[in-house]
Design a protein around this motif. Structure first.
Motif, mmCIF file in Angstrom:
data_model
loop_
_atom_site.group_PDB
_atom_site.id
_atom_site.type_symbol
_atom_site.label_atom_id
_atom_site.label_comp_id
_atom_site.label_asym_id
_atom_site.label_seq_id
_atom_site.Cartn_x
_atom_site.Cartn_y
_atom_site.Cartn_z
ATOM 1 N N UNK A 60 -4.821 -1.021 -16.579
ATOM 2 C CA UNK A 60 -3.831 -1.004 -15.504
ATOM 3 C C UNK A 60 -3.167 0.367 -15.404
ATOM 4 N N UNK A 63 -5.480 2.562 -13.729
ATOM 5 C CA UNK A 63 -5.631 2.137 -12.335
ATOM 6 C C UNK A 63 -4.507 2.735 -11.485
ATOM 7 N N UNK A 64 -3.259 2.586 -11.974
ATOM 8 C CA UNK A 64 -2.144 3.185 -11.231
ATOM 9 C C UNK A 64 -2.269 4.706 -11.237
ATOM 10 N N UNK A 179 -11.847 -11.026 3.089
ATOM 11 C CA UNK A 179 -12.223 -10.375 1.833
ATOM 12 C C UNK A 179 -13.603 -9.741 1.978
ATOM 13 N N UNK A 271 -7.182 1.216 -3.973
ATOM 14 C CA UNK A 271 -6.376 0.028 -3.688
ATOM 15 C C UNK A 271 -7.151 -1.000 -2.868
ATOM 16 N N UNK A 275 -9.367 -2.767 -5.654
ATOM 17 C CA UNK A 275 -8.494 -3.786 -6.236
ATOM 18 C C UNK A 275 -8.269 -4.988 -5.329
ATOM 19 N N UNK A 276 -7.776 -4.758 -4.092
ATOM 20 C CA UNK A 276 -7.446 -5.893 -3.234
ATOM 21 C C UNK A 276 -8.677 -6.501 -2.563
ATOM 22 N N UNK A 278 -9.576 -6.234 0.298
ATOM 23 C CA UNK A 278 -9.329 -6.522 1.697
ATOM 24 C C UNK A 278 -8.226 -5.584 2.146
ATOM 25 N N UNK A 280 -4.817 -4.825 3.413
ATOM 26 C CA UNK A 280 -3.568 -5.575 3.487
ATOM 27 C C UNK A 280 -2.477 -4.701 4.087
ATOM 28 N N UNK A 281 -1.383 -5.351 4.437
ATOM 29 C CA UNK A 281 -0.229 -4.643 4.965
ATOM 30 C C UNK A 281 0.414 -3.840 3.835
ATOM 31 N N UNK A 287 2.984 4.997 -3.170
ATOM 32 C CA UNK A 287 2.275 5.907 -4.074
ATOM 33 C C UNK A 287 2.244 7.324 -3.513
ATOM 34 N N UNK A 316 4.583 2.533 -14.558
ATOM 35 C CA UNK A 316 4.380 1.355 -13.706
ATOM 36 C C UNK A 316 3.936 0.166 -14.535
#
Lengths: 372, 332
Positions: A60, A63-64, A179, A271, A275-276, A278, A280-281, A287, A316
Motif C-alpha cells: 500500500x 501504491x500511494x 468495471x 488509480x 486499483x479501481x 473503473x 470513478x468520480x 494527489x 498515507x
C-alpha cells in the motif's frame, strides 16, 4: 549577510533541511497527539509498522508512492522551467478518460496492447489538458497559477458531466463506468510475481510502479542530459538569458507544461487501471496537490522525488493503520499530520533555512580560521 | 458453479458453527466517505451500533475511509483480525464487499442500500417508496392549494424511488394533486448543498406548493429552512427532523438505518445471521413517518386516520406502492 547565510552546502540542502522540517512537523503533531491523550511514540510506531512491517503494508505504501512519484515528477519538470503547474490534479483527472477509453473501448485487443494504449492515451489527455493554460501563458501572458487552478475546476465539472450523462451504465447509482474486463487492467504486482511462482501479499500495487520508476529515470535524463533539458533549465534560471540565447521560449513553455501534464496523467494508470478498475468520480483525490510538496521536498530531483513519494506513501498508509488501531484518532487527525508535513516541507521550508545557513557559515569560518 | 456451491455449503456450516460461539462476536462498521458524523445516513448506523454496544456490552470497532482504495483495505483489515459481522455502509462499498467476502468466506458481512449476492453477505435495502407514499399523502392533505413539492439530492435511481412513492401517495390522497420535482445535482456534492436546496424549495413555493419533501441529506437543511422562512411546511427524511423547525416540519420519513445496524449485530450475536436480501419496509419497521410533540398540532385526526388505513393496507398487501427501481418507471 543574510543572503550569504542562506547558502548551504548541497548535502545539507538535500538531507539536513528535509530531516529538520520533518522532525518539526512530527514534533507539532506529537503535541496534538499528547493533547488528545495518546502516546506520540506509540503512534509513530504504529504508523511506521503499518507502512513498512508487513508485505501488504509495504504494498500500500508503494501504491500511494506511485501516485506521488507521477505527480511529483509532473510538478518538477515544469518547475525546472520556472513554471508553477498547480493543475496536475485536473490533468490527471482528465487522463482518466484516456485510460477508460483504452480499457473499455479497445478491450477486444490483447492485454499488452491495451496497456500500451492506456499509457499513450493517459499521457495525451493529460498533456492536452495542460496545453490550453500553457498556450495562454506562453502567448498571452495569462498567469499560469490562476489558469491551471481554474482548469482543475473545469476538469471536475466536465468529468462529472461525462460520467453522469454518458459513461455511467443505465440504472446504476454511482456515477462511474462499468468495471474493466479482467485483461484490460494493469496487472497487480502480486499477480506478476505469481507468474514466476513467487507469492506476494495482497495490495493494489501494480505495474504502474515500475512505469513510475522508468519515468523518474527518463525525467532525470531529459532534464540533465539533453539539449531540451538544458533549455528548460535555462528558461527557469533566467528567462531573459534564454531569450538572449535565442531559445524558443514560447515553444519551451508549452513543451514543459505538456510533459508535465503527461506525467501527471499517468496517475490515472495507477488509480483507474491498476486499483479501481473503473473510472470513478474524483479518483485523483488530491494527489496532484500533494505532488507539489513531494517535488519541493525532493528538490525536483528524481531520486529525491522517489524518496519523498515513499515518505508520503508511508504517511498515507501508516495514517490509515493509525486511524484503524486507535479509535480515538479519527481520519481528520491523520489529515492534520499529513498537512503539517506538507506545511513544513513546502510552505515553511525557508523558515529554518537562514538559521541553519548561519550555523554552517559559522562552522566554516571557524574552520578557515584554524587553518590560517 | 461447483466452487460456489462448496463455498455456500462451507459458509452455512461455519455459520452453524458460529451459532455455538454466538455471544463472542466482534462487530465492526466501515462508513462511507461522508463519515460517521454526517448527521444523517452514516450517523444512523453509528447510533444503532452504539445502542447495541450499550445494551449488550459488546464493543464494536469502526473506520471512516479517506479514499476509495481504503474500502477494500479496511474491510480486509477487519476481516483478517477476526471481526465479524462487518457492516459496510452505502452503495459505493458493493464492489469491495463482494471481493473481500470471497476472500473471507467464514466472515459475516452486511451492506446497507445495495445488494451483494454472496453466501456470506446480508444485503439490507429499504422500501423507501412505502414511507414516501405515506408522507406524500400527509403532504397533499395538508396542502390547501393541492400543490406539493419534492427536492431530491443526487439524481440516482434510489432518490427517484423516493420521489415516485411520494407522488403515488399525493395522488392517492387527491387524484388532482400537482407535484413539482427537482433534483439538486448529479454528483455527490448534491448531498451537501443547503443553499441550492433552499433555492429549489423557494422556487417550488413560488409556484404554489404548500409542502416540500426533501430526500437530499445535508442539502435538505436548506429546504427545511426555506419552508420555515416562507411560513410553509417541509418534510424531513432519514432521521426524525421534526425538531429542527418545530411547527414548520410536517413530518419526517424515517429510514431506520440504526435499526438495520442493530438488528444485524443482534442476529449475529444470537447466531441467527442470515445472508441474502432483506428489504425493510413498513411491515418490518424499516421505514415510517415521525409523529412527536413538534408536529402534533399539524397532523389532524383525519390525516392520521387516512395514513393509518394506508399503512395497514400496505402491510397487508392491499396497496402495492410502485418501486421505481424495479423497472425505472413511475406510473403515477
Amino acid at each position: 549577510m543574510s543572503a550569504r547565510a542562506a547558502e548551504l552546502p548541497w548535502w545539507a540542502d538535500a538531507l539536513v533541511m528535509p530531516v529538520l522540517n520533518l522532525a518539526l512537523a512530527f514534533l507539532v503533531s506529537g503535541g496534538v497527539l499528547l493533547a488528545l491523550g495518546e502516546d506520540p511514540i506509540e503512534c509513530v510506531q504504529i504508523m511506521f509498522n503499518g507502512a513498512f512491517s508487513s508485505g501488504s503494508g509495504i504494498g500500500y505504501t508503494l501504491f500511494y508512492a506511485t501516485n506521488f512519484i507521477f505527480t511529483g515528477l509532473a510538478f518538477a519538470v515544469a518547475f525546472h522551467a520556472g513554471l508553477f503547474n498547480i493543475g496536475v490534479e485536473g490533468q490527471a483527472y482528465i487522463a482518466g478518460l484516456g485510460v477508460a477509453l483504452a480499457s473499455l473501448y479497445f478491450e477486444f485487443l490483447p492485454a499488452p496492447v491495451i496497456i500500451l494504449l492506456a499509457i499513450v492515451f493517459s499521457a495525451a489527455f493529460g498533456a492536452a489538458w495542460a496545453f490550453i493554460p500553457a498556450y495562454l501563458q506562453a502567448k498571452r501572458g495569462s498567469h499560469l497559477v490562476i489558469t491551471t487552478i481554474m482548469f482543475n475546476f473545469i476538469a471536475t465539472a466536465l468529468m462529472a458531466f461525462l460520467l453522469v450523462n454518458f459513461l455511467k451504465p443505465d440504472g446504476d447509482m454511482a456515477p462511474e463506468t462499468r468495471t474493466f474486463a479482467e485483461h484490460a487492467r494493469m496487472p497487480l504486482l502480486q499477480d506478476v510475481f505469481g507468474w514466476f511462482g513467487l507469492t506476494m501479499a495482497q495490495s493494489p500495487l501494480n505495474l504502474s510502479f515500475v512505469w513510475a520508476l522508468i519515468c523518474a529515470a527518463a525525467v532525470s535524463l531529459l532534464v540533465w542530459r539533453t539539449r531540451l533539458g538544458y533549455e528548460l533549465r535555462t528558461l527557469g534560471a533566467s528567462p531573459d538569458a534564454a531569450v538572449y540565447a535565442g531559445m524558443p521560449v514560447t515553444r519551451l513553455t508549452v513543451i514543459a507544461l505538456m510533459i508535465s501534464g503527461a506525467l501527471g496523467g499517468f496517475l490515472a494508470l495507477n488509480e483507474v487501471m491498476g486499483s479501481q478498475n473503473r473510472l470513478t468520480l474524483e479518483f485523483s483525490g488530491g494527489y496532484g496537490f500533494v505532488g507539489i510538496a513531494v517535488a519541493l521536498m525532493g528538490r525536483s530531483r528524481s531520486i529525491g522525488i522517489i524518496l519523498a513519494a515513499i515518505l508520503f506513501g508511508a504517511l498515507y498508509q501508516g495514517g490509515a493503520e493509525l486511524a484503524f488501531d486507535k479509535p480515538n484518532i479519527t481520519r481528520d487527525m491523520v489529515v492534520l499530520v499529513q498537512g503539517l508535513v506538507i506545511l513544513m516541507a513546502g510552505a515553511l521550508e525557508h523558515m529554518l533555512r537562514p538559521t541553519v545557513g548561519r550555523l554552517f557559515a559559522g562552522c566554516s569560518t571557524t574552520a578557515t580560521a584554524q587553518e590560517a | 458453479m461447483l466452487t460456489r456451491t462448496i463455498i455456500a455449503i462451507t459458509a452455512t456450516a461455519l455459520m452453524a458453527g458460529a451459532a455455538i460461539a454466538a455471544d463472542k462476536i466482534k462487530p465492526a462498521v466501515v462508513y462511507d466517505l461522508g463519515g460517521k458524523n454526517d448527521k444523517s445516513f452514516n450517523q444512523g448506523v453509528f447510533d444503532g451500533a452504539t445502542k447495541f454496544q450499550k445494551e449488550t456490552g459488546i464493543k464494536f470497532r469502526d473506520f471512516e475511509i479517506q479514499n476509495d482504495s481504503q474500502r477494500e483495505q479496511a474491510l480486509r483489515n477487519f476481516a483478517s483480525k477476526g471481526f465479524s459481522p462487518i457492516l459496510a455502509v452505502g452503495f459505493s462499498q458493493a464492489q469491495a464487499v463482494a471481493k473481500i467476502a470471497d476472500e473471507f468466506p467464514k466472515t459475516q458481512f452486511g451492506i446497507i442500500d445495495m445488494v451483494v449476492d454472496k453466501p456470506n453477505v446480508a444485503s439490507i435495502v429499504f422500501k423507501e417508496h412505502e414511507g414516501s407514499f405515506l408522507v406524500g399523502m400527509l403532504a397533499e392533505m395538508a396542502a390547501k392549494s393541492g400543490k406539493v413539492g419534492f427536492v431530491g439530492g443526487m439524481d440516482i435511481p434510489l432518490i427517484r424511488r423516493f420521489a415516485c412513492g411520494y407522488v403515488g401517495g399525493a395522488k392517492a390522497a387527491n387524484p388532482k394533486a400537482e407535484v413539482f420535482q427537482n433534483m439538486t445535482g448529479t454528483t455527490g456534492a448534491a448531498w451537501n448543498d443547503p443553499v441550492k436546496g433552499g433555492e429549489l424549495a423557494k422556487a417550488q413555493f413560488a409556484q404554489g406548493a404548500d409542502v416540500v419533501y426533501h430526500a437530499a441529506g445535508g442539502t435538505g437543511v436548506g429546504v427545511l429552512q426555506a419552508a420555515a422562512d416562507a411560513k410553509k411546511l417541509g418534510i424531513g427524511v432519514d432521521s426524525n427532523q421534526n425538531g429542527m423547525h418545530p411547527g414548520s416540519v410536517l413530518t419526517s420519513m424515517l429510514k431506520r438505518v440504526d435499526v438495520a445496524a442493530y438488528t444485524l449485530f443482534d442476529a449475529a450475536k444470537n447466531g441467527k445471521f442470515k445472508a441474502g436480501v432483506q428489504a425493510l419496509g413498513l411491515a418490518e419497521g424499516g421505514v415510517g413517518w415521525a409523529l412527536d410533540k413538534n408536529n402534533k398540532a399539524l397532523i389532524t385526526s383525519e390525516m392520521q386516520k387516512a395514513v393509518d388505513t394506508a399503512t395497514a393496507d400496505i402491510k397487508s398487501g392491499k396497496i402495492v406502492v410502485h418501486d421505481y427501481m424495479s423497472d425505472s418507471k413511475c406510473p403515477y
